[in-house]
Design a protein around this motif. Structure first.
Motif, PDB file in Angstrom:
ATOM      1  N   VAL A  97       9.152  86.841 -41.664  1.00 27.89           N
ATOM      2  CA  VAL A  97      10.591  86.604 -41.639  1.00 27.89           C
ATOM      3  C   VAL A  97      11.129  86.519 -43.061  1.00 27.89           C
ATOM      4  O   VAL A  97      10.434  86.096 -43.992  1.00 27.89           O
ATOM      5  CB  VAL A  97      10.959  85.320 -40.860  1.00 27.89           C
TER       6      VAL A  97
ATOM      7  N   ALA B   4      11.504  77.767 -39.485  1.00 26.46           N
ATOM      8  CA  ALA B   4      10.542  78.866 -39.649  1.00 26.46           C
ATOM      9  C   ALA B   4       9.123  78.324 -39.750  1.00 26.46           C
ATOM     10  O   ALA B   4       8.191  78.856 -39.132  1.00 26.46           O
ATOM     11  CB  ALA B   4      10.893  79.686 -40.887  1.00 26.46           C
TER      12      ALA B   4
ATOM     13  N   CYS C 184       5.694  80.768 -38.335  1.00 27.49           N
ATOM     14  CA  CYS C 184       5.796  82.089 -38.965  1.00 27.49           C
ATOM     15  C   CYS C 184       4.763  82.167 -40.092  1.00 27.49           C
ATOM     16  O   CYS C 184       4.685  81.268 -40.929  1.00 27.49           O
ATOM     17  CB  CYS C 184       7.196  82.319 -39.511  1.00 27.49           C
TER      18      CYS C 184
ATOM     19  N   ILE D 125       6.767  83.858 -44.872  1.00 28.28           N
ATOM     20  CA  ILE D 125       8.181  83.509 -45.021  1.00 28.28           C
ATOM     21  C   ILE D 125       8.581  83.823 -46.456  1.00 28.28           C
ATOM     22  O   ILE D 125       8.038  83.254 -47.405  1.00 28.28           O
ATOM     23  CB  ILE D 125       8.427  82.015 -44.730  1.00 28.28           C
TER      24      ILE D 125
ATOM     25  N   ASP E 261      19.223  87.379 -37.264  1.00 27.49           N
ATOM     26  CA  ASP E 261      19.538  86.179 -36.505  1.00 27.49           C
ATOM     27  C   ASP E 261      20.869  86.331 -35.769  1.00 27.49           C
ATOM     28  O   ASP E 261      20.967  86.101 -34.566  1.00 27.49           O
ATOM     29  CB  ASP E 261      19.550  84.939 -37.400  1.00 27.49           C
TER      30      ASP E 261
ATOM     31  N   PHE F 235      13.066  81.782 -34.361  1.00 26.43           N
ATOM     32  CA  PHE F 235      11.901  82.209 -35.132  1.00 26.43           C
ATOM     33  C   PHE F 235      10.679  82.512 -34.272  1.00 26.43           C
ATOM     34  O   PHE F 235       9.590  82.735 -34.805  1.00 26.43           O
ATOM     35  CB  PHE F 235      11.545  81.133 -36.169  1.00 26.43           C
TER      36      PHE F 235
END
Length: 423
Positions: A121, A143, A148, A151, A227, A382
């Motif tokens: 992400v 996140a 995730c 990042i 998003d 996320f």
């Protein structure tokens, strides 16, 4: 701030339009930036940063040493504030995480769903005249909670070529280590397509101006998830005769100072209160350091006086504000009738700025009317959810006739055979 009294409903769509740039010109300019970065990578980032931000950067990635020393330059009180905000945001978002629940839809047929963090992400943090380190917490914390694996964070450098230390400190607090000096549409392009230094991601998050929002929407056409369309900030305040004029004026100005393309909207059932609020707004505006920016935003803003609360709610739901403040008697009962808003603030002691920083809710919200169909950022943003099913021999026997009948009715014999062969 333009005052409109009892406008007929057929005039509402025109009144509620947001200030926008020429769509064709905007999209053409942004597409050129995207193509440049896609083709030329880091070289394009350096050139565009010099062109738009007025600074020549040597290293796109912020070195670890610069991140580590950021804390030393911040006041103790600010570090405490960031820590408090982090704890509240973390607490609110942790509650959004759901345990796996396995259920039996019929004997021998078990189904469940599991949330998996999106692997890669990208977080966009606006900079410019107001580096929004609070957004680092709002995006970084969920996140990390979501799991995730990679990042990355992009934010425009200041005129001295560095990133504001509060942004770096907040990133460290949130658990983010990959930070890059890139802003605007070029940062979105870098995260979408990748460069020699910045890895491409699967989903891009973060608010920004109309160029950033346009860039996000354009890369979405190439299969990169975003998003939401989160453009220039906006607030709507609903005030009745019980409102506190000074509080409402302060709330309107808190959004107006974001940028000249921000919009504030006052909706009121009281002409007398509206007059008080406008007078108070002028008094407070004169004392603001960013009054020139706020003044430009207020030129695009309106105060609309309606006849009753039913009309006020209909108007607000049509507008679908990013932030909605309800400064009214019976605020909770009124809020139950709100169906289109990004985040709602109730009563005289819930300023929108609290949600922007530290109450715990997320401040990355849909703008430009997208609150009709989008939610604000959360842990859910996320993750993706994978469904599972496991059948026993008895379970397959119990459901076989249903599946065979439906598959054969659709003319899909192989589907039916996949069950029959097991029987």
């Amino acid at each position: 701030m333009n005052v409109i009294i009892h406008p007929p409903r057929n005039e509402w769509p025109a009144l509620l339009q947001r200030p926008v740039l020429d769509h064709f010109t905007l999209e053409t300019a942004v597409q050129e930036v995207l193509n440049h970065v896609k083709k030329n990578g880091d070289e394009a980032l350096v050139e565009l940063t010099q062109r738009f931000d007025g600074v020549l950067i040597k290293n796109i990635r912020v070195p670890e040493q610069e991140i580590a020393t950021a804390a030393q330059t911040l006041p103790v009180e600010l570090k405490k504030a960031i820590t408090q905000a982090k704890e509240n945001i973390e607490k609110f978002h942790t509650a959004q995480m759901q345990a796996v629940i396995k259920m039996e839809t019929m004997p021998g047929v078990q189904c469940w769903r599991k949330s998996i963090g999106i692997e890669k992400v990208g977080l966009y943090i606006p900079g410019g005249s107001a580096p929004l380190f609070s957004t680092v917490l709002m995006l970084g914390i969920p996140a990390v909670l979501a799991g995730c694996k990679e990042i990355i964070l992009c934010t425009p450098p200041g005129k001295d070529g560095t990133i504001h230390p509060a942004v770096l400190y907040a990133a460290t607090a949130a658990g983010i280590t990959q930070i890059y000096k890139a802003g605007g549409a070029q940062a979105i392009a870098a995260m979408a397509y990748g460069t020699e230094t910045i890895a491409a991601v699967y989903k891009i998050f973060g608010p920004g101006n109309q160029y950033v929002t346009c860039a996000k929407q354009l890369v979405q056409r190439d299969g990169i998830a975003i998003d939401m369309p989160a453009g220039p900030s906006e607030v709507c305040v609903l005030a009745d005769e019980t409102a506190n004029a000074a509080y409402v004026a302060a709330d309107l100005l808190s959004q107006a100072e974001h940028g000249p393309d921000s919009q504030v909207l006052l909706v009121s059932t009281s002409a007398a209160m509206t007059e008080k609020i406008i007078k108070e707004k002028q008094k407070q505006l004169a004392a603001l350091p960013r009054r020139d920016i706020a003044t430009k935003a207020l030129a695009n803003s309106k105060a609309i006086i309606v006849e009753n609360m039913a009309d006020a709610l209909a108007l607000i739901n049509a507008y679908a504000p990013e932030h909605l403040i309800i400064s009214c008697e019976n605020d909770e009962a009124i809020a139950e009738q709100v169906v289109n808003a990004g985040s709602v603030f109730l009563g005289n002691y819930s300023p929108e700025s609290v949600g922007d920083y530290a109450s715990g809710t997320n401040h990355t919200l849909p703008t430009n009317g997208y609150a009709k169909v989008y939610s604000g950022v959360s842990v859910d943003s996320f993750v993706k959810n994978i469904t599972y099913q496991k059948l026993t021999q008895e379970g397959l026997k119990n459901i076989a006739s249903t599946v065979i009948s439906m598959a054969e009715a659709e003319g899909l014999q192989a589907h039916a055979n996949a069950v029959k062969v097991r029987m």
